[in-house]
Structure formats: C-alpha cells, structure tokens
Design a protein around this motif. Structure first.
Motif: not given
Lengths: 111, 113
Positions: A41-51
């Motif tokens: 499969a392709g990539l899926q966003l799991l989570t992110y964090i702002f700097s």
C-alpha cells in the motif's frame, strides 16, 4: 548525507511497547510527521507534531520531540500484530519545500 | 472523493521503451509529487509541482519528465526505460502551506527488463 535518519528494523513482542526513533538535521523544520505503510500500500499519515510542542498523545501513540537534539520518537503502546508495517519519519521545512523522508523503520510484531 | 489515483498498478517494460505513469487527485491540492521506493533506500523524490504550470526537480530526476497542465493531473514520463528504473512509484498530493499532510496513491510497481 542523510537528512532524516531512522534505524531500519525493529522487532517487538505483541503487547509490549514499540519505540521508533528519528533524527533530523534542519532546525527550521516546522512540522514533523509519522507515516505508516502497510504491505502493498501507499503511505498514510499516522500522526504529526508541530515544532513548538514537546509531546503529543493520540490513543496508543505518543510522539516526543526534542528540538535541541533534533530527535523525534514514536511510541506505540500495547503493540498489536496489525501494527506491523514500515514507519516513516518526515520533516517539513520552512517555505514551499517538499517533505523530507527518512528511509523507514520496518516494525515486526511477534505474537 | 477518490483521493489520489494511480494507473497502472503494475507494468513490465523492456529496456528502451517509453511509458507514462498516470496520477490524478480530486481534492483540489496545489502540491503534487512523485517518489520512487526501493529496498533500503526509503522514498526518494523525483519531481514535484507547486501548482499548474510549475514543476521542479527532486533528488533523482534523471530519466523522468513531468508536466502539470491541470491542477488534477501530474503524469510521470519515462522516455527510455532502464533496468535501474525498476521500482515502486508513488504519487502524492497536498495543499500548500506549512502544514501539508500528503496523501499518497496506492503505487505503481514497474519492472524494466
């Protein structure tokens, strides 16, 4: 050289916690992301964090950011077999620039 | 929304053949990009576009051409395929701006003999 670095493999037992580490080199990075790629499969966003954040928690996922050391980690609590995948760390630098991805960490969960 | 679609899913070419990998998105994203994924190499950026009519080279552009005549479509052309281009190709799109979650297509697995 490599802009975003990750270890390539991690193996954990089902029910244990997994910690995937990432280092980046650009202090201007604004957002840092974790993507998950399941087989075929392709990539899926799991989570992110702002700097400007140190930590972000989302259910079983905890992201820790140490800006001084340019170190990002993803902790998965109570790891399940369905968490087996490749996890990519990515950084977004200032301006209209592409995301820079690490090589990915292959997580294997042993039942 | 269909999201990001890629065709074909699989392709086998002979050395020297040309082909176009198709990518389309229906989310009105300004930003589109092409990556290739090889074992142990992670994702490497081939070309990207910040809007219709604008394209730029990524890390590994040689052997590939792109164009962006519409917001929706971003085809990747291989003019003369080489075995070194055997890879899995992913297209991605996002809005522009500091937070730009990229949406990935399902990939095209290309083999060049």
């Amino acid at each position: 050289g490599e802009d975003v670095e990750q270890s390539l493999f991690l193996s954990v037992r089902e029910g244990d916690s997994s910690v995937i580490n990432c280092t980046y080199t650009d202090s201007s990075s604004t957002y840092l992301y974790w993507y998950k790629q399941e087989p075929g499969a392709g990539l899926q966003l799991l989570t992110y964090i702002f700097s400007n954040m140190d930590m972000k928690q989302d259910q079983r996922l905890t992201v820790l950011l140490n800006k001084k050391d340019k170190h990002l980690s993803l902790r998965i609590a109570d790891t399940q077999t369905g968490d087996s995948a490749i996890y990519f760390c990515a950084e977004k630098r200032e301006g209209n620039t592409p995301l820079v991805f690490g090589k990915g960490t292959r997580l294997s969960v042993i039942a | 929304n269909a999201g990001v679609t890629q065709t074909p899913k699989f392709q086998v070419l002979k050395t020297g053949q040309s082909m176009t990998l198709q990518c389309a998105q229906d989310m009105n994203h300004e930003y589109m990009s092409w990556y290739r994924q090889d074992p142990g190499m992670g994702l490497r950026l081939i070309h990207y576009s910040v809007g219709a009519g604008i394209t730029d080279q990524g890390e590994v552009p040689n052997g590939y051409n792109v164009s962006r005549s519409t917001t929706e479509d971003f085809p990747l052309r291989l003019l003369s395929a080489a075995p070194s281009q055997t890879s899995v190709y992913f297209c991605a799109s996002s809005f522009s701006g500091e937070y730009n979650e990229q949406f990935f297509g399902p990939g095209t697995r290309l083999t060049v003999l």
